[in-house]
Enzyme design. Structure first.
Site, mmCIF file in Angstrom:
data_model
loop_
_atom_site.group_PDB
_atom_site.id
_atom_site.type_symbol
_atom_site.label_atom_id
_atom_site.label_comp_id
_atom_site.label_asym_id
_atom_site.label_seq_id
_atom_site.Cartn_x
_atom_site.Cartn_y
_atom_site.Cartn_z
ATOM 1 N N ASP A 139 -2.380 10.260 3.746
ATOM 2 C CA ASP A 139 -3.781 9.876 3.956
ATOM 3 C C ASP A 139 -4.473 10.920 4.833
ATOM 4 O O ASP A 139 -4.379 10.885 6.055
ATOM 5 C CB ASP A 139 -3.843 8.495 4.618
ATOM 6 C CG ASP A 139 -5.278 8.018 4.826
ATOM 7 O OD1 ASP A 139 -6.202 8.682 4.294
ATOM 8 O OD2 ASP A 139 -5.471 6.987 5.502
ATOM 9 N N ASP B 262 -12.016 7.126 3.988
ATOM 10 C CA ASP B 262 -10.787 6.911 4.749
ATOM 11 C C ASP B 262 -10.373 5.430 4.743
ATOM 12 O O ASP B 262 -9.286 5.093 5.192
ATOM 13 C CB ASP B 262 -10.973 7.422 6.179
ATOM 14 C CG ASP B 262 -9.654 7.633 6.895
ATOM 15 O OD1 ASP B 262 -8.601 7.586 6.217
ATOM 16 O OD2 ASP B 262 -9.674 7.842 8.119
ATOM 17 N N GLU C 44 -9.289 3.800 2.316
ATOM 18 C CA GLU C 44 -8.813 3.917 0.939
ATOM 19 C C GLU C 44 -7.769 2.865 0.582
ATOM 20 O O GLU C 44 -7.619 2.507 -0.574
ATOM 21 C CB GLU C 44 -8.233 5.320 0.711
ATOM 22 C CG GLU C 44 -6.773 5.528 1.152
ATOM 23 C CD GLU C 44 -6.531 5.355 2.636
ATOM 24 O OE1 GLU C 44 -7.504 5.467 3.429
ATOM 25 O OE2 GLU C 44 -5.385 5.101 3.037
ATOM 26 N N LYS D 117 0.861 -1.190 0.000
ATOM 27 C CA LYS D 117 0.000 0.000 0.000
ATOM 28 C C LYS D 117 0.894 1.236 0.000
ATOM 29 O O LYS D 117 1.705 1.422 0.903
ATOM 30 C CB LYS D 117 -0.905 0.000 1.240
ATOM 31 C CG LYS D 117 -1.624 1.330 1.503
ATOM 32 C CD LYS D 117 -2.550 1.265 2.719
ATOM 33 C CE LYS D 117 -3.117 2.644 3.071
ATOM 34 N NZ LYS D 117 -4.003 2.636 4.265
ATOM 35 N N ASP E 174 1.776 6.290 5.519
ATOM 36 C CA ASP E 174 0.794 5.353 4.972
ATOM 37 C C ASP E 174 1.292 4.665 3.692
ATOM 38 O O ASP E 174 0.546 3.939 3.042
ATOM 39 C CB ASP E 174 -0.528 6.090 4.715
ATOM 40 C CG ASP E 174 -1.741 5.200 4.955
ATOM 41 O OD1 ASP E 174 -1.579 4.133 5.573
ATOM 42 O OD2 ASP E 174 -2.843 5.576 4.511
ATOM 43 N N LYS F 149 -9.891 13.034 8.393
ATOM 44 C CA LYS F 149 -9.410 12.646 9.717
ATOM 45 C C LYS F 149 -9.322 13.874 10.617
ATOM 46 O O LYS F 149 -9.017 14.966 10.140
ATOM 47 C CB LYS F 149 -7.998 12.050 9.611
ATOM 48 C CG LYS F 149 -7.912 10.660 9.002
ATOM 49 C CD LYS F 149 -6.451 10.203 8.950
ATOM 50 C CE LYS F 149 -6.297 8.881 8.235
ATOM 51 N NZ LYS F 149 -6.897 7.737 8.932
ATOM 52 N N ARG G 198 -7.571 -0.346 1.176
ATOM 53 C CA ARG G 198 -8.126 -1.582 0.605
ATOM 54 C C ARG G 198 -8.613 -1.351 -0.821
ATOM 55 O O ARG G 198 -8.638 -2.273 -1.627
ATOM 56 C CB ARG G 198 -9.248 -2.106 1.525
ATOM 57 C CG ARG G 198 -10.431 -1.206 1.653
ATOM 58 C CD ARG G 198 -11.288 -1.541 2.861
ATOM 59 N NE ARG G 198 -10.668 -1.074 4.115
ATOM 60 C CZ ARG G 198 -11.206 -1.237 5.317
ATOM 61 N NH1 ARG G 198 -12.368 -1.866 5.455
ATOM 62 N NH2 ARG G 198 -10.595 -0.781 6.387
HETATM 63 N N1 BES Z 1 -4.022 4.546 7.007
HETATM 64 C C1 BES Z 1 -5.130 4.280 7.847
HETATM 65 C C2 BES Z 1 -4.830 3.260 8.948
HETATM 66 C C3 BES Z 1 -3.842 3.678 9.992
HETATM 67 C C4 BES Z 1 -4.272 4.227 11.188
HETATM 68 C C5 BES Z 1 -2.502 3.480 9.812
HETATM 69 C C6 BES Z 1 -3.356 4.593 12.158
HETATM 70 C C7 BES Z 1 -1.583 3.838 10.780
HETATM 71 C C8 BES Z 1 -2.012 4.395 11.964
HETATM 72 C C9 BES Z 1 -6.291 3.743 7.013
HETATM 73 O O1 BES Z 1 -6.348 4.212 5.716
HETATM 74 C C10 BES Z 1 -7.550 4.164 7.684
HETATM 75 O O2 BES Z 1 -7.792 5.337 7.749
HETATM 76 N N2 BES Z 1 -8.327 3.199 8.162
HETATM 77 C C11 BES Z 1 -9.569 3.470 8.805
HETATM 78 C C12 BES Z 1 -10.592 2.506 8.267
HETATM 79 C C13 BES Z 1 -12.008 2.822 8.686
HETATM 80 C C14 BES Z 1 -12.448 4.129 8.083
HETATM 81 C C15 BES Z 1 -12.894 1.692 8.244
HETATM 82 C C16 BES Z 1 -9.355 3.279 10.299
HETATM 83 O O3 BES Z 1 -8.615 2.385 10.678
HETATM 84 O O4 BES Z 1 -9.905 4.060 11.057
HETATM 85 ZN ZN ZN Z 2 -4.624 4.847 4.862
HETATM 86 MN MN MN Z 3 -7.395 6.052 5.545
#
Ligand code: BES
Ligand code: ZN
Ligand code: MN
Length: 490
Positions: free
Chosen positions: A265, A342, A344, A260, A283, A272, A346
């Site tokens: 992000d 968010d 994104e 990824k 990210d 966020k 996947r």
């Molecule tokens: N890049 C983030 C995940 C992340 C969070 C990585 C903290 C490192 C530290 C990912 O893209 C994300 O935002 N995931 C969301 C998914 C949710 C919206 C279903 C999450 O984990 O909150």
């Molecule tokens: Zn992300």
């Molecule tokens: Mn995200």
């Protein structure tokens, strides 16, 4: 870093510092005792006043030998318990030595204990490369790179050839890991998808890898609509990177590793909060780890064909940004309902994994900073592993133990699959909070076909907000060593 074999006695060797190891509870015996005698009991006093018992990760420094030995200073590093002592402990000793001495010393001599078995010098020098790492290029008065060089004192038959082989392998692993750290630490204004692709091309050029890079037109032409959707709110161009390592002999098998590569992000329209957005330059740590592995392969020469794939773009909020309620058709034709912009990672991985599935690889492994839920479940220091193939999962877990990287398996759960069932499309990109790391993995599973596949969620360990005993602050380079061990049995 230069390494030479030293034939002198520990008292005679000339160097800025001498490193001696102490097993837990062993006290001052052997080399330590001999050196202590030469120094008139100074080591004993130091060890006792610091209550140092040889714990792994700890070290005590005698700041001056006052001319009573050939070296200026002596560092005693803990090697942990005698039971289980081996390469992992030596790698850690290397890290600790470099961290303690990198600012004040150039030449470091290592006692014979660090070299008296095959593989020991590799583990030790790998640690030196890792521990010498610093990222200070944006400090106006930042220091230049490390000047460390190693003198390996050897009483047994360490040959020049073995030294060169072992330190050569260590260098490939260490420098690749440090490259990953750099890529993650670079600010997002610099480390864009375009720059990441340029670096990938450089790695390919240097190592003789095959390199294909797709820009926006090629991504459009091929129907990689997931990457297109996520990149749509950004003014940076996306890149899809495909490097291939081809062994010189007929490959025993083909594998694909996928990363990824979200270079920033923001969360997109489902933006966020400020506190969660900070550090989101990291990210792309999965992508960086893939590039790190590809960089190391030409030196390690495994008999495996390895495809390294990276889907890279930003997740931003520009006027064209993709929206909740959008429906996207991924590269393999499956449709995705966007619930949360968010989630994104996947979405870009859906294209990259279905592209990987076309390459007829025997195994696909992806690395992604995919979910906060994985951090909630396992903490900041352990990556989650999810797989559709128990044998592949077992191999990766075993490799991670050798590599000294913590990975723990989470189950795929048929009952949880309902969370990502969509009313309007084949699948939706987010469910409820519960089991968020697992539902993310089960989303990805839709894109690998029948190929044995494993997903490593390294959201926690890829980035350290504080320096650890064995890794620096910022990008840690997590994943490179596990992937190399899993592939090569190094
Ligand atoms: N890049 C983030 C995940 C992340 C969070 C990585 C903290 C490192 C530290 C990912 O893209 C994300 O935002 N995931 C969301 C998914 C949710 C919206 C279903 C999450 O984990 O909150
Ligand atoms: Zn992300
Ligand atoms: Mn995200």
């Amino acid at each position: 870093m230069k390494f030479i074999i030293g034939k002198e006695n520990i008292k005679k060797v000339k160097a800025d510092a001498l490193v001696l190891g102490m097993l837990k509870g062993e006290g001052l015996s052997g080399d330590l005792k001999e050196m202590d005698k030469a120094l008139g009991g100074e080591l004993k006093t130091l060890v006792e006043s610091e209550k140092f018992e040889g714990e792994e990760g700890k070290a005590v420094l005698l700041g001056s030998t006052f001319g009573r030995a050939g070296v200026k200073r002596v560092l005693v590093v803990g090697l942990g318990a005698k039971r289980g002592f081996g390469r992992a402990a030596l790698r850690k000793a290397g890290i600790v030595s470099a961290k303690r001495l990198r600012k004040s010393s150039a030449s470091i001599a290592f006692g014979p204990r660090f070299s008296n078995k095959p593989g020991y010098v590799k583990a030790l020098s790998e640690g030196l490369y890792l521990g010498a790492y610093e990222f200070n290029k944006y400090k106006t008065n930042g220091e230049g790179g490390s000047r460390l060089s190693g003198i390996i004192l050897s009483s047994d038959g360490l040959t020049e050839k073995r030294l060169a082989t072992e330190t050569g392998l260590a260098r490939a692993v260490g420098e690749s890991t440090n490259l990953v750290r750099d890529l993650v630490n670079e600010p997002p204004v610099y480390m864009t998808p375009t720059r990441l692709a340029e670096i990938a091309a450089g790695i390919a050029e240097e190592g003789g890898l095959k390199c294909e890079i797709f820009g926006p037109e090629e991504i459009d032409r091929r129907g990689m609509r997931g990457i297109q959707a996520v990149t749509s709110g950004s003014d940076q161009e996306p890149r899809f990177i495909h490097l291939t390592y081809e062994p010189s002999k007929k490959p025993a098998k083909t594998i694909a590793i996928v990363g990824k590569g979200i270079t920033f992000d923001s969360g997109g329209l489902c933006i966020k909060p400020a506190d969660s957005m900070r550090t989101m330059k990291m990210d792309m740590a999965g992508a960086a780890a893939v590039l790190g592995v590809m960089k190391a392969l030409p030196a390690l020469k495994p008999r495996v064909r390895v495809h390294g794939l990276v889907a890279s773009c930003e997740n931003m909020t520009g006027p064209g940004a993709y929206k909740p309620d959008d429906v996207i058709r991924a590269y393999n034709g499956k449709t995705i309902e966007v619930i949360n912009t968010d989630a994104e990672g996947r979405i870009v991985l859906s294209d990259a994994l279905s592209y990987a599935a076309e390459l007829k690889a025997a195994e696909i492994v992806d690395m992604a900073t995919l979910t906060g839920a994985c951090i909630v479940g396992l903490g900041l220091y352990t990556a989650g592993l999810m797989s559709n193939d128990a044998k592949l999962a077992g191999k990766i877990l075993e490799a991670s133990r050798e590599a000294g990287e913590k990975i723990w398996e989470l189950p795929l759960d048929d009952e949880l699959r309902a969370e990502i069932k969509s009313d309007v499309a084949d699948i939706k990109n987010a469910g409820s909070r519960w089991g968020g790391a697992i539902t993310a993995a089960m989303f990805l599973e839709n894109f690998v076909g029948e190929t044995p596949w494993a997903h490593i969620d390294l959201a926690g360990p890829a980035y350290a907000e504080r320096e650890g005993e064995f890794y620096p602050k910022g990008g840690t380079g997590f994943g490179v060593r596990t992937m190399l061990d899993y592939r090569l049995g190094l």
